[in-house]
Design a protein around this motif. Structure first.
Motif, PDB file in Angstrom:
ATOM      1  N   GLU A  38      -1.922 116.195  25.699  1.00  0.00           N
ATOM      2  CA  GLU A  38      -3.286 116.281  26.217  1.00  0.00           C
ATOM      3  C   GLU A  38      -4.091 115.061  25.778  1.00  0.00           C
ATOM      4  N   TYR A  39      -5.023 114.678  26.652  1.00  0.00           N
ATOM      5  CA  TYR A  39      -5.926 113.579  26.315  1.00  0.00           C
ATOM      6  C   TYR A  39      -7.348 113.969  26.700  1.00  0.00           C
ATOM      7  N   ASP A  40      -8.319 113.305  26.060  1.00  0.00           N
ATOM      8  CA  ASP A  40      -9.715 113.383  26.483  1.00  0.00           C
ATOM      9  C   ASP A  40     -10.358 112.031  26.175  1.00  0.00           C
ATOM     10  N   GLN A  41     -11.570 111.838  26.669  1.00  0.00           N
ATOM     11  CA  GLN A  41     -12.225 110.532  26.545  1.00  0.00           C
ATOM     12  C   GLN A  41     -12.508 110.141  25.107  1.00  0.00           C
ATOM     13  N   GLN A  42     -12.651 111.117  24.198  1.00  0.00           N
ATOM     14  CA  GLN A  42     -12.905 110.786  22.797  1.00  0.00           C
ATOM     15  C   GLN A  42     -11.708 110.070  22.159  1.00  0.00           C
ATOM     16  N   GLN A  43     -10.536 110.194  22.759  1.00  0.00           N
ATOM     17  CA  GLN A  43      -9.338 109.547  22.219  1.00  0.00           C
ATOM     18  C   GLN A  43      -9.163 108.115  22.720  1.00  0.00           C
ATOM     19  N   LYS A  44     -10.018 107.675  23.623  1.00  0.00           N
ATOM     20  CA  LYS A  44      -9.920 106.312  24.140  1.00  0.00           C
ATOM     21  C   LYS A  44     -10.460 105.352  23.082  1.00  0.00           C
ATOM     22  N   VAL A  45      -9.582 104.446  22.608  1.00  0.00           N
ATOM     23  CA  VAL A  45      -9.945 103.526  21.529  1.00  0.00           C
ATOM     24  C   VAL A  45      -9.841 102.057  21.938  1.00  0.00           C
ATOM     25  N   ALA A  46      -9.271 101.794  23.117  1.00  0.00           N
ATOM     26  CA  ALA A  46      -9.088 100.415  23.580  1.00  0.00           C
ATOM     27  C   ALA A  46      -8.956 100.417  25.098  1.00  0.00           C
ATOM     28  N   ASP A  47      -8.899  99.227  25.670  1.00  0.00           N
ATOM     29  CA  ASP A  47      -8.782  99.110  27.129  1.00  0.00           C
ATOM     30  C   ASP A  47      -7.386  99.430  27.635  1.00  0.00           C
ATOM     31  N   GLY A  48      -6.362  99.236  26.790  1.00  0.00           N
ATOM     32  CA  GLY A  48      -4.990  99.384  27.266  1.00  0.00           C
ATOM     33  C   GLY A  48      -4.585  98.149  28.048  1.00  0.00           C
ATOM     34  N   GLY A  49      -3.618  98.308  28.922  1.00  0.00           N
ATOM     35  CA  GLY A  49      -3.159  97.185  29.732  1.00  0.00           C
ATOM     36  C   GLY A  49      -1.882  96.546  29.247  1.00  0.00           C
ATOM     37  N   GLY A  50      -1.412  96.945  28.071  1.00  0.00           N
ATOM     38  CA  GLY A  50      -0.164  96.403  27.551  1.00  0.00           C
ATOM     39  C   GLY A  50      -0.380  95.169  26.697  1.00  0.00           C
ATOM     40  N   LEU A  51       0.726  94.609  26.246  1.00  0.00           N
ATOM     41  CA  LEU A  51       0.686  93.425  25.388  1.00  0.00           C
ATOM     42  C   LEU A  51       0.822  92.171  26.245  1.00  0.00           C
ATOM     43  N   LYS A  52      -0.199  91.354  26.236  1.00  0.00           N
ATOM     44  CA  LYS A  52      -0.205  90.131  27.055  1.00  0.00           C
ATOM     45  C   LYS A  52       0.930  89.189  26.658  1.00  0.00           C
ATOM     46  N   ASP A  53       1.254  89.113  25.341  1.00  0.00           N
ATOM     47  CA  ASP A  53       2.316  88.201  24.902  1.00  0.00           C
ATOM     48  C   ASP A  53       3.701  88.657  25.351  1.00  0.00           C
TER      49      ASP A  53
END
Length: 191
Positions: free
Chosen positions: A134-149
Motif C-alpha cells: 500500500e502507498y499514500d501521498q505521505q510516503q512520497k519523499v522524492a520525484d522518482g524517475g530512476g537513476l540518471k547515471d
C-alpha cells in the motif's frame, strides 16, 4: 526429474551479465540419457512490486523504454510494475524498497511477498520475487524517475485499478510480471 550432468559450460559473453552455452546430459523418465545444449542468460534474480491505494482505488506503475520490446514490435514504451535486479548480498525485499524509492519516489515500509516465479525458464536463470504494498501521498519523499547515471528515464503513472485491469485485458499492458500482479490484486479485491 532424472539425473543431470553438466558436461561443459562455455561463457559466450560477460559484458554486463553472463551468457553461457551449457552442454548437459539428462536421464529421462524412460531411463534413456539425452545430450542437450542450451544458452542460459544470468543477470541475477529480480524483484517487482505493484503499489496500491485502497482509499483512492489506484495503483502506481512505471512507464519506460525497453529496447527488446522496441526491437520486437517497434513500440518500446511499456507500462510496468516497479522492478529491479537483486544486488549481491541484498535481500529481495530490501532491493524492492530501494527500487521503489529510486524509481517512484516513495518510501514504503510494508511489502507483502506473494510469489517467487521464473520469468522465462527456457533461457533465463532469473527468479522473480513479486510483491504488493500500500502507498499514500505521505510516503512520497522524492520525484522518482530512476537513476540518471544508469540511463533510467522513468515516468511514474498513477491509474485507477479498473483502468489498469482493462489495459491488461486488452493487451495494452504487455509486461508479464505486471499482468500477474494486476490479476492477483484484482482476485484479492484489495482495491
Amino acid at each position: 526429474m532424472g539425473d543431470v550432468t553438466i558436461k561443459n559450460s562455455e561463457t559466450l559473453s560477460k559484458w554486463k551479465h553472463e551468457l553461457k552455452k551449457i552442454q548437459f546430459e539428462r536421464t529421462s523418465k524412460s531411463g534413456s540419457t539425452q545430450s542437450q545444449e542450451r544458452e542460459v542468460y544470468d543477470h541475477g534474480n529480480a524483484v517487482a512490486a505493484l503499489l496500491y491505494n485502497k482509499q483512492k482505488g489506484t495503483v502506481l506503475l512505471t512507464r519506460q523504454f525497453r529496447l527488446p520490446a522496441y526491437l520486437n514490435d517497434g513500440e518500446g514504451m511499456l507500462l510496468e510494475a516497479c522492478a529491479g535486479l537483486v544486488e549481491n548480498g541484498e535481500e529481495p525485499e530490501a532491493t524492492m524498497k530501494r527500487e521503489i524509492k529510486e524509481e517512484m519516489g516513495y518510501e514504503i515500509e510494508q511489502l507483502q511477498k506473494i510469489f517467487e516465479v521464473y520469468s522465462s525458464p527456457g533461457s533465463l536463470k532469473e527468479l522473480l520475487f513479486l510483491f504488493v504494498g500500500e502507498y499514500d501521498q505521505q510516503q512520497k519523499v522524492a520525484d522518482g524517475g530512476g537513476l540518471k547515471d544508469e540511463g533510467e528515464d522513468i515516468e511514474v503513472v498513477e491509474m485507477p485499478l479498473a483502468e489498469v485491469i482493462e489495459k491488461a485485458s486488452s493487451g495494452q499492458i504487455r509486461d508479464a510480471k505486471t499482468v500477474i500482479l494486476i490479476l492477483w490484486l484484482q482476485q484479492k479485491q484489495l482495491v
